[in-house]
Every structure is written in C-alpha cells, then in structure tokens.
Motif scaffolding. Structure first.
Motif, PDB file in Angstrom:
ATOM      1  N   ASN A   7       0.865  -1.176   0.000  1.00  0.00           N
ATOM      2  CA  ASN A   7       0.000   0.000   0.000  1.00  0.00           C
ATOM      3  C   ASN A   7       0.904   1.230   0.000  1.00  0.00           C
ATOM      4  O   ASN A   7       1.238   1.792   1.052  1.00  0.00           O
ATOM      5  CB  ASN A   7      -0.940  -0.009   1.210  1.00  0.00           C
ATOM      6  CG  ASN A   7      -2.154  -0.889   0.980  1.00  0.00           C
ATOM      7  OD1 ASN A   7      -2.918  -0.677   0.046  1.00  0.00           O
ATOM      8  ND2 ASN A   7      -2.323  -1.895   1.820  1.00  0.00           N
ATOM      9  N   VAL A   8       1.347   1.589  -1.208  1.00  0.00           N
ATOM     10  CA  VAL A   8       2.262   2.720  -1.375  1.00  0.00           C
ATOM     11  C   VAL A   8       1.560   4.002  -0.936  1.00  0.00           C
ATOM     12  O   VAL A   8       0.329   4.035  -0.781  1.00  0.00           O
ATOM     13  CB  VAL A   8       2.738   2.838  -2.832  1.00  0.00           C
ATOM     14  CG1 VAL A   8       3.521   1.598  -3.246  1.00  0.00           C
ATOM     15  CG2 VAL A   8       1.547   3.056  -3.777  1.00  0.00           C
ATOM     16  N   ARG A   9       2.338   5.061  -0.762  1.00  0.00           N
ATOM     17  CA  ARG A   9       1.720   6.320  -0.327  1.00  0.00           C
ATOM     18  C   ARG A   9       0.681   6.751  -1.367  1.00  0.00           C
ATOM     19  O   ARG A   9       0.848   6.568  -2.570  1.00  0.00           O
ATOM     20  CB  ARG A   9       2.774   7.382  -0.052  1.00  0.00           C
ATOM     21  CG  ARG A   9       3.614   7.832  -1.192  1.00  0.00           C
ATOM     22  CD  ARG A   9       4.824   8.615  -0.675  1.00  0.00           C
ATOM     23  NE  ARG A   9       5.824   7.713  -0.100  1.00  0.00           N
ATOM     24  CZ  ARG A   9       6.805   8.098   0.717  1.00  0.00           C
ATOM     25  NH1 ARG A   9       6.917   9.361   1.080  1.00  0.00           N
ATOM     26  NH2 ARG A   9       7.673   7.217   1.185  1.00  0.00           N
ATOM     27  N   GLY A  10      -0.404   7.301  -0.848  1.00  0.00           N
ATOM     28  CA  GLY A  10      -1.589   7.564  -1.667  1.00  0.00           C
ATOM     29  C   GLY A  10      -2.699   6.581  -1.370  1.00  0.00           C
ATOM     30  O   GLY A  10      -3.853   6.816  -1.735  1.00  0.00           O
ATOM     31  N   SER A  11      -2.367   5.463  -0.689  1.00  0.00           N
ATOM     32  CA  SER A  11      -3.374   4.459  -0.357  1.00  0.00           C
ATOM     33  C   SER A  11      -4.232   4.921   0.818  1.00  0.00           C
ATOM     34  O   SER A  11      -3.766   5.616   1.727  1.00  0.00           O
ATOM     35  CB  SER A  11      -2.693   3.139   0.029  1.00  0.00           C
ATOM     36  OG  SER A  11      -1.861   2.657  -1.001  1.00  0.00           O
ATOM     37  N   THR A  12      -5.486   4.501   0.798  1.00  0.00           N
ATOM     38  CA  THR A  12      -6.362   4.745   1.936  1.00  0.00           C
ATOM     39  C   THR A  12      -6.156   3.644   2.973  1.00  0.00           C
ATOM     40  O   THR A  12      -5.471   2.654   2.736  1.00  0.00           O
ATOM     41  CB  THR A  12      -7.826   4.781   1.491  1.00  0.00           C
ATOM     42  OG1 THR A  12      -8.126   3.566   0.781  1.00  0.00           O
ATOM     43  CG2 THR A  12      -8.091   5.962   0.587  1.00  0.00           C
TER      44      THR A  12
END
Length: 607
Positions: A418-423
């Motif tokens: 879950n890379v940055r930008g993931s909820t």
C-alpha cells in the motif's frame, strides 16, 4: 488437484446487495461469468437476471421488486430498470424482461438510494459533466430534480420523511468532499441547499445515514483528524459530535434504520474488525465474529441493514475465501453464512500473507503483504511480483485474489504493498502523493525493490503488475527505474497523465484533476511524470491488457505505450477486448488474458 489460474478464475464468488425484513438477501453471483442478481432465501438460490454484463441492484421497499443497474459491455453508462418478483420467474430475466425506468445509453445514471415507490439517482444528462440528483416515481415516472449545482455526486441519502436529502460532492482538495443537505420541497432559492462543510476543508465525508426523526446525520469522516471516525452532525448547523473514534485505525459506521445501533468497521491493516455500538452514546455493545481474518466488502457493496434493523448483510472475503454472503443477527452479533465459496477449493488451501513494514528512503514504514510459495517450479524460486492496486485512493486488503494465488502457485513470491496515496492508513498517508508529489509513490517501488533481498528474493528477477492507477505505477516503474524491473503487466493503465486527462470522459476529467493536477496549471509536471515521456528509458518487456469501451482510461493510453515500446524493438503484447470497459469483468476474457500474462512473467523471471 493443484491450484492453477484456470481453476482459480472459475471459482464463484458472492456479494450482498440488499436484505429484506424477512431475511431474504439480494445477492450477486459471478457463477455465469459476470455478476448477476440471485435471491437467497430459506436455503434456496433463485437466479434473477441473465444480462450480458455485470449488474447491481436494490430491493424497492415495501414491494416484491428490484431496481437493477446495468450497462453495456463495461461502458459504465448505468441504466436503471425494474424487475418485478410478485410472480414466480420462469427463468432469469434478460434485458427485454425488465421494465425501463431510466434509459439513455449516451449518459451515466447511478442509483443512490431507494424509497417506498421511488428511487434516487444521479445523472449527467444535463451537460455530460455535472451530475444532478433526481427523485423518480417507480410507478408514474414523475421526476423531481433536487440538486443541480454541479460536481460528481458521490453519495446521497434521503431522510425518512423524504423532505431532505444529504449528499456529498467533491471539494477543492484531493480526496475531500463537501457535505450538503438539500430541501427536496424547495421553498426559496436561498434555503434549498445548505452546505455543512467548506469547499477548502481537507476532509472526507462518507457513509451518510439519517436518524429516524431527521434530527441528525451519522457520517464517517476525518474532519480535523488523521483517522476516520464516526460522528453525529446537525443537519441545520453542521455542528459535529464524535461517537466512535480511534487514533490507530480508520473507522466506518453504518446506522441501523431504527437509529439504535451502529455497525462499526475498524480497518486494521486491510482486515475488518466489526463491532456493534449504541448509536446515541457510541458505547460498545458487542463484537461481530467473522469466519476468518478477512475483509467485509471486496470492494463493493458495503454492509446493508434490513429495514427492521434485525439483520446486517455482509460481503465477506479472505485470502482463503473467494467471497461469501454473511447475515449478521444484530441482537447477538452472530453470523450465518448463506454461501460457502471455499467449498469449491476441494480441500486445497490458498496461501495466506504475512504483514510487513518496509523502510523507505525518507524513514516511512510502507505497509506490504507478502505471499510466499510453499512448493513450486524451482526455476521460479526467488522471483518476485509486485501487485500495485488502483485508485490511487484505494487499499489492497485481505481478500481473495485469484491472480495472487496463481502467481504464488507458479512459484513467485508476491508482494502487495500500500504505497503512499493508499487509503486505510489515515489522511497523511493518502495525501502523500497528491498533485506534484506523484512521483513519491513511484519512488516507493524502488524502496520495495531494495528490500527484496531481506526476504531472500532476487532483485534481478522482479516484475510489476497493476491495473488502472496500478497500471500507471507499472509503466512508471519501468520508465523511471529501468534498471530494477525485469518485466511489467499493465492492465487498463495510464501511460500519459496529459493524454489521459485530455481523453477521459469529461465528467471524470473534472473529478480527477483534483488528484493529479490540472491541464491548465500543471501540464509541465504532468508530462514530466508520464511514463510515455520517458519511454526511451524502458528496457523491460511489457504485457498490456485493455477494454475497448473503457470510459475512465481510454484505449489510446494502451495503444500509444505499446507502439512506443515496440518501436524500441522490445517485446510488447497488447490484448484488447471489445466487450470490456475499465478492467475485465467477464470470465471468458479473464480466462483468455490472465493465463497468457502469467506465462509471460514465468518466461521472463526464470532463473
């Protein structure tokens, strides 16, 4: 019998769309090859629809009837029809058997809510961009436009007396929206629409429910918080009172129709933890025991209460459970499983992941699930496939994924980050890739690649796989980090942020520019962050899948990257499906495409 991709793709999964007071559940089943409506009652399964493409639906309250939402070959131009159930069906309904309610194949219509004898839906038929909200009589066809102030209406909920409608529309900030209350019996222009939140407020507001007396709204929100919680909001002033919060997990709440109980989902690193709370005080009443460590809703539809507040119908999946319908008794918190999708596995148990936190270049901890093969082709041992989810405002959760399991069965180790930008990890994390921070999420791929040897994997035999925004991440990884990746599989991905915004549906452009940046103000950066701009650097073979009717990411995105890669003399296979949209919704196409994609990866990742 060993699990293989064909067998995995042929597994039937179930999901819950609605539930009646009697305990009848309107479910979706993909047994036919695309999701069709089935009614579950008293141990019986009654197929209701047999349409060419996937459908969703809701019961019409107080009647034996279903509102069916359907499109054509994945074009996402939803149409609404009525299916009457007051007489036994001789066979599942085809399109000619449905009563048209809202039919305009050139425009998009989306069912938002159902009321006795009426439906609430959004439509962009006024100008093709903005979505108006309409209440329509399912009997007379009379319509009332109750909101026409612009934007893509995300959610809407009618008050019990139908005099008010609460809805959300995009705000100015990425991943934020405005909460609005509309008087459906407008008196004057001034008091018809009451905004409860500001345009510039960086906050989400979703899962809106009215209290039975219209005195308050129950909303899941992260207003003034990093993590989402459940709050009661005064529909006249916007005053907020928190009911259930957590400093560690994002929470979502669903209010029972009688206003007494909240079903609360805590997102614990992509696993659902369900509890029932007193809706007046927020106090914990009981825990809902789930069949396994999994996820409720995969990804849609969300849990739904029966009108009498006795039951909650859930769509549940886990790494070892393809997808089932659960019926929860609100009085006890106990569930009954109405389907048993895992029985199709014949005793074979798919692999479960282990949870990791991968250190990044800037001292963040990147969530990642790792699926390790138990026994496989020794020539593929040590290879890695990273699967990046779409969105970017989405999350890879603990649900069944046939692609993951097929890759693991082949012998690859699969990483699902879950890379940055993931909820699912708070506002700070999902905002960390907004606008001109776009390439920070791409840099996360490099951190994952650097981490591979710590779990015994070969960095020279690592590939990328992703769909939609995940497809953009695949192409960006190959273009910006060409020395790291041995191959890529791009499914309905964006190859140029500029041409994507220029050519996507007009209503989507207005919505997506908030996240990526606008063509007017950010064209230079959008071009710089586009894989197509750096195609000269790509050195790895590529496999591309796309639907010809995709309204989100146009087919031209796949065609232009494939042509550019082939012009370099690199291997690039492009598969286009004429009856698909944004992804492969039909099993026949998945059975054609995915075995070929897996064979492509196996060929390029062998030692």
């Amino acid at each position: 019998m060993a699990l293989d991709i064909v067998r995995l793709l042929e597994l039937t999964s179930w999901r819950a769309f609605d539930v009646a007071d009697t305990g009848q559940v309107l479910a979706g089943s993909d047994e036919s090859g695309s999701t069709q409506l089935v009614e579950l009652a008293d141990g019986r399964r009654t197929p209701l629809t047999a349409l060419p493409g996937a459908v969703t639906g809701r019961y019409l309250p107080g009647e034996r009837a279903v509102i069916v939402q359907h499109d054509t070959d994945g074009d996402e131009r939803g149409q609404l029809s009525l299916l009457r159930l007051d007489k036994p069906l001789l066979r599942p309904a085809q399109l000619r058997d449905l009563e048209p309610l809202v039919r305009d194949p050139d425009q998009v219509h989306r069912l938002l809510d159902v009321l006795p004898g009426r439906i609430v839906y959004s439509t962009n038929r006024r100008n093709g961009i903005d979505f108006d909200v309409v209440i329509r009589s399912a009997v007379t066809g009379e319509e009332q436009v109750v909101y026409d102030r612009g934007g893509m209406v995300m959610e809407a909920a009618a008050a019990p007396d139908s005099h008010y409608l609460a809805l959300t529309v995009p705000a100015d900030r990425p991943m934020s929206d405005r909460l609005i209350v509309v008087n459906t019996l407008p008196m004057t222009e001034a008091d018809h629409v009451l905004p409860l939140t500001r345009r510039d407020e960086p906050a989400r507001h979703f899962q809106i429910d009215w209290l039975p007396d219209d005195s308050g709204l129950i909303v899941s929100t992260d207003a003034d918080r990093d993590r989402t919680g459940i709050a009661r909001i005064d529909p006249r002033t916007g005053a907020r009172r928190w009911l259930v919060t957590s400093d560690e997990h994002d929470l979502t709440g669903w209010l029972s129709p009688d206003g007494s109980t909240l079903l609360v989902q805590a997102n614990e690193d992509g696993a659902s933890r369900l509890t029932l709370h007193d809706a007046a005080t927020g106090h914990l009443m009981r825990v809902v025991r789930l069949p396994a460590d999994g996820w409720c809703a995969f990804p849609l539809p969300t849990p739904v209460w029966s009108p009498d507040s006795r039951f909650v119908a859930l769509s549940f999946s886990a790494p070892t459970v393809p997808g089932d319908v659960l019926l929860v008794d609100a009085a006890t918190g106990e569930y009954e499983s109405l389907t048993d999708s895992a029985a199709q596995l014949d005793g074979q148990r798919p692999v479960e992941p282990t949870a990791h936190r991968v250190p990044t270049r800037d001292d963040e901890q990147l969530p990642c699930a790792v699926y390790c093969p138990e026994a496989a082709d020794p020539e593929l041992a040590g290879s890695a496939v990273l699967i990046i989810h779409g969105g970017p405002e989405s999350q890879a959760v603990r649900s069944f994924n046939p692609i993951v399991q097929a890759l693991v069965a082949q012998g690859h180790t699969v990483l699902v980050p879950n890379v940055r930008g993931s909820t699912g990890y708070g506002k700070r994390w999902y905002s960390a890739d907004d606008g001109r921070k776009r390439l920070e999420s791409v840099a996360d791929l490099g951190d994952l690649h650097d981490w591979l040897p710590t779990i015994g994997l070969d960095r020279k035999r690592a590939a990328l796989w992703g769909g939609s925004y995940g497809g953009y991440m695949v192409l960006a990884g190959l273009a910006f980090q060409p020395e790291r990746w041995a191959a890529g599989v791009d499914i309905v991905g964006i190859s140029s942020l500029v041409t994507f915004l220029e050519n996507t549906a007009a209503y989507r452009r207005a919505h997506r520019e908030r996240e990526y940046g606008s063509l007017a103000a950010d064209a230079g950066f959008l071009r710089e962050a586009s894989p197509l701009t750096r195609v000269a650097a790509i050195a790895a073979p590529l496999f591309v899948l796309h639907g010809a009717n995709d309204p989100r990411v146009p087919l031209s995105e796949a065609e232009q990257i494939a042509a550019a890669v082939r012009a370099k003399g690199l291997e690039c296979e492009l598969l286009v499906y004429g009856d698909e949209g944004h992804g492969l919704a039909k099993r026949t196409n998945r059975l054609d495409a995915y075995p070929r994609a897996l064979a492509f990866l196996a060929r390029h990742l062998r030692s």
